[in-house]
Design an enzyme around this catalytic site. Structure first.
Site, PDB file in Angstrom:
ATOM      1  N   ARG A  28       0.831  -1.219   0.000  1.00 50.11           N
ATOM      2  CA  ARG A  28       0.000   0.000   0.000  1.00 50.11           C
ATOM      3  C   ARG A  28       0.864   1.267   0.000  1.00 50.11           C
ATOM      4  O   ARG A  28       0.504   2.262  -0.645  1.00 50.11           O
ATOM      5  CB  ARG A  28      -0.947  -0.037   1.204  1.00 50.11           C
ATOM      6  CG  ARG A  28      -1.932  -1.223   1.108  1.00 50.11           C
ATOM      7  CD  ARG A  28      -3.361  -0.793   1.230  1.00 50.11           C
ATOM      8  NE  ARG A  28      -4.254  -1.836   0.799  1.00 50.11           N
ATOM      9  CZ  ARG A  28      -5.258  -2.329   1.525  1.00 50.11           C
ATOM     10  NH1 ARG A  28      -5.488  -1.869   2.751  1.00 50.11           N
ATOM     11  NH2 ARG A  28      -6.044  -3.252   1.028  1.00 50.11           N
ATOM     12  N   ASP A 131      12.250 -15.165  16.616  1.00 52.12           N
ATOM     13  CA  ASP A 131      13.357 -15.283  17.581  1.00 52.12           C
ATOM     14  C   ASP A 131      13.846 -13.963  18.175  1.00 52.12           C
ATOM     15  O   ASP A 131      14.521 -13.969  19.198  1.00 52.12           O
ATOM     16  CB  ASP A 131      14.559 -15.968  16.916  1.00 52.12           C
ATOM     17  CG  ASP A 131      14.253 -17.416  16.573  1.00 52.12           C
ATOM     18  OD1 ASP A 131      13.469 -18.031  17.310  1.00 52.12           O
ATOM     19  OD2 ASP A 131      14.781 -17.917  15.566  1.00 52.12           O
ATOM     20  N   GLY A 174      14.280 -21.265  20.032  1.00 52.91           N
ATOM     21  CA  GLY A 174      15.472 -20.459  20.312  1.00 52.91           C
ATOM     22  C   GLY A 174      16.702 -21.346  20.281  1.00 52.91           C
ATOM     23  O   GLY A 174      17.183 -21.777  21.322  1.00 52.91           O
ATOM     24  N   ALA A 190       7.779 -18.135  35.576  1.00 52.22           N
ATOM     25  CA  ALA A 190       8.500 -19.417  35.620  1.00 52.22           C
ATOM     26  C   ALA A 190       9.440 -19.470  36.823  1.00 52.22           C
ATOM     27  O   ALA A 190       9.995 -18.449  37.225  1.00 52.22           O
ATOM     28  CB  ALA A 190       9.289 -19.591  34.328  1.00 52.22           C
ATOM     29  N   SER A 219       3.640 -26.251  42.332  1.00 49.73           N
ATOM     30  CA  SER A 219       3.996 -26.522  40.934  1.00 49.73           C
ATOM     31  C   SER A 219       5.299 -25.813  40.603  1.00 49.73           C
ATOM     32  O   SER A 219       5.657 -24.828  41.248  1.00 49.73           O
ATOM     33  CB  SER A 219       2.905 -26.012  39.997  1.00 49.73           C
ATOM     34  OG  SER A 219       2.863 -24.606  40.024  1.00 49.73           O
TER      35      SER A 219
HETATM   36  P1  ATP Z   1      14.922 -17.484  10.406  1.00 52.97           P
HETATM   37  O1  ATP Z   1      15.656 -16.623  11.379  1.00 52.97           O
HETATM   38  O2  ATP Z   1      13.475 -17.500  10.644  1.00 52.97           O
HETATM   39  O3  ATP Z   1      15.523 -18.847  10.240  1.00 52.97           O
HETATM   40  P2  ATP Z   1      16.396 -16.636   8.092  1.00 52.97           P
HETATM   41  O4  ATP Z   1      16.193 -15.542   7.111  1.00 52.97           O
HETATM   42  O5  ATP Z   1      17.623 -16.540   8.953  1.00 52.97           O
HETATM   43  O6  ATP Z   1      15.069 -16.761   8.955  1.00 52.97           O
HETATM   44  P3  ATP Z   1      17.595 -18.802   6.586  1.00 52.97           P
HETATM   45  O7  ATP Z   1      17.036 -20.108   6.140  1.00 52.97           O
HETATM   46  O8  ATP Z   1      18.848 -18.815   7.367  1.00 52.97           O
HETATM   47  O9  ATP Z   1      16.404 -18.041   7.311  1.00 52.97           O
HETATM   48  O10 ATP Z   1      17.874 -17.930   5.255  1.00 52.97           O
HETATM   49  C1  ATP Z   1      16.845 -17.716   4.305  1.00 52.97           C
HETATM   50  C2  ATP Z   1      17.432 -17.802   2.921  1.00 52.97           C
HETATM   51  O11 ATP Z   1      18.405 -16.774   2.748  1.00 52.97           O
HETATM   52  C3  ATP Z   1      18.182 -19.091   2.593  1.00 52.97           C
HETATM   53  O12 ATP Z   1      17.317 -20.154   2.263  1.00 52.97           O
HETATM   54  C4  ATP Z   1      19.008 -18.642   1.408  1.00 52.97           C
HETATM   55  O13 ATP Z   1      18.241 -18.619   0.228  1.00 52.97           O
HETATM   56  C5  ATP Z   1      19.372 -17.205   1.798  1.00 52.97           C
HETATM   57  N1  ATP Z   1      20.716 -17.199   2.403  1.00 52.97           N
HETATM   58  C6  ATP Z   1      21.067 -17.541   3.647  1.00 52.97           C
HETATM   59  N2  ATP Z   1      22.405 -17.472   3.820  1.00 52.97           N
HETATM   60  C7  ATP Z   1      22.912 -17.083   2.623  1.00 52.97           C
HETATM   61  C8  ATP Z   1      24.228 -16.857   2.124  1.00 52.97           C
HETATM   62  N3  ATP Z   1      25.319 -17.013   2.890  1.00 52.97           N
HETATM   63  N4  ATP Z   1      24.360 -16.479   0.823  1.00 52.97           N
HETATM   64  C9  ATP Z   1      23.288 -16.313   0.041  1.00 52.97           C
HETATM   65  N5  ATP Z   1      22.029 -16.530   0.438  1.00 52.97           N
HETATM   66  C10 ATP Z   1      21.830 -16.913   1.714  1.00 52.97           C
END
Ligand code: ATP
Length: 326
Positions: A28, A131, A174, A190, A219
């Site tokens: 938007r 996270d 986490g 907790a 508990s």
């Molecule tokens: P979450 O914190 O929820 O796991 P995230 O963004 O850290 O989210 P990842 O699976 O680590 O999730 O990264 C998402 C995507 O980003 C990967 O599947 C990949 O396509 C891309 N990515 C991650 N690291 C790299 C890298 N070193 N170089 C290029 N692309 C990357």
């Protein structure tokens, strides 16, 4: 005048409640600024496979309250290769896309940073992960909803724990950070909170349980982050069980329930602010940066810092958790 005329938006990595509110805000705000918007489905995979779809204002109607992501998300190994990123660039060029908003976590921003070192199409990031482990923003989209989901579940477990004089170990998400565990642990009262950032907690946990046992506590709820050093709630429970034979010990792993559900108002508003700010940043010719919220103000943080620097757990929160659990 901005040189940006058409932008793309994608969600990547783990999904988080509030991602839809961010997609809506990006769409938007862009339309308000007379930009065209392309939704890229399945994260970087869709960028490489040219899985594109134009978004109009009505395309994002009735989604602000929904969990998940209408654009879907994916982990994409190919984007980690230069061949994959080249294909992504060619698809963006072919479709005249001048900038991209990526909504995701640190992996997503690492990919975006590398892409922006190689190619001239600017990427701006919106932090979306339950996270809350991204440097440069006080909150990530989805964190508040996850905390509320955990609190609701733990309150229910507390009812049954008190009825039976039970000791519950509840595992929350986490792998590398204890943000969800610490804050939800405080919210639920907790008795103890075990997180990856703090080592050698077993001995103090046992003495704390000993005290509670003497005081006939009805508990005990122990919140355990999945990346805690003993290996999670089952491992901790096994170690404690041996020394507390009189306790009836139970383990609950909350798992993916923490990722789902309708986003809280807080997440919806944060997502709306961040989505708006990301489009503004692209229009201001910013690139390779994440928009974050610091002390309730929007801040622009280079991807380089957001992914490299470590977000510290709050010492004040740790102390509060300790004091209030006596
Ligand atoms: P979450 O914190 O929820 O796991 P995230 O963004 O850290 O989210 P990842 O699976 O680590 O999730 O990264 C998402 C995507 O980003 C990967 O599947 C990949 O396509 C891309 N990515 C991650 N690291 C790299 C890298 N070193 N170089 C290029 N692309 C990357």
């Amino acid at each position: 005048m901005t040189r940006i005329k058409k932008i793309g938006v994608l969600t990547s990595g783990g999904d988080a409640p509030g991602m839809n509110a961010a997609i809506r805000a990006v769409t938007r705000t862009a339309i308000y600024n007379e930009l065209e918007v392309i939704g890229i489905r399945h994260g970087y995979k869709g960028l490489i496979e040219e899985n594109f779809k134009q978004l109009k204002s009505h395309s994002v109607s009735d989604i602000i309250q929904r969990g998940g992501t209408i654009l879907k998300t994916a982990r994409c190994h190919e984007f980690k290769t230069s061949q994959g990123r080249k294909q992504a660039y060619e698809n963006l060029k072919k479709n005249n896309i001048d900038g991209v908003v990526v909504i995701g976590g640190d992996g997503t921003f690492t990919g975006a940073r590398i892409f922006n070192e190689e190619y001239d199409i600017p990427f701006v990031g919106v932090p979306g992960t339950i996270d809350n482990d991204i440097y440069g923003t006080d909150y990530t989209i989805g964190y508040d909803t996850a905390l509320n989901t955990v609190a609701e579940a733990v309150d229910k477990i507390r009812d049954t724990a008190s009825a039976h004089n039970r000791l519950f170990f509840i595992e929350v998400m986490g792998k590398e950070s204890g943000f969800i565990a610490l804050r939800s642990g405080i919210a639920c009262g907790a008795e103890a909170i075990l997180i990856p950032e703090i080592k050698n907690q077993l001995a103090s946990l046992k003495s704390q349980l000993e005290d509670g046992f003497k005081r006939k506590k009805s508990s005990n709820i122990i919140i355990v982050a999945e990346g805690e050093e003993e290996g999670g709630a089952f491992q901790i429970a096994d170690k404690v069980k041996k020394d507390f034979k009189d306790y009836s010990v139970r383990v609950t792993v909350l798992g993916h329930i923490q990722r789902g559900g309708s986003p809280t108002s807080f997440d919806r508003v944060s997502a709306s602010r961040l989505g708006y700010a990301a489009v503004e940043a692209l229009c201001d010719d910013q690139k390779s940066s994440m928009v974050g919220i610091q002390h309730d103000k929007i801040a622009l943080v280079p991807f380089r810092k957001a992914v490299k620097l470590h977000k510290e757990i709050s010492k004040e929160m740790l102390e509060i958790a300790n004091i209030l659990s006596i």
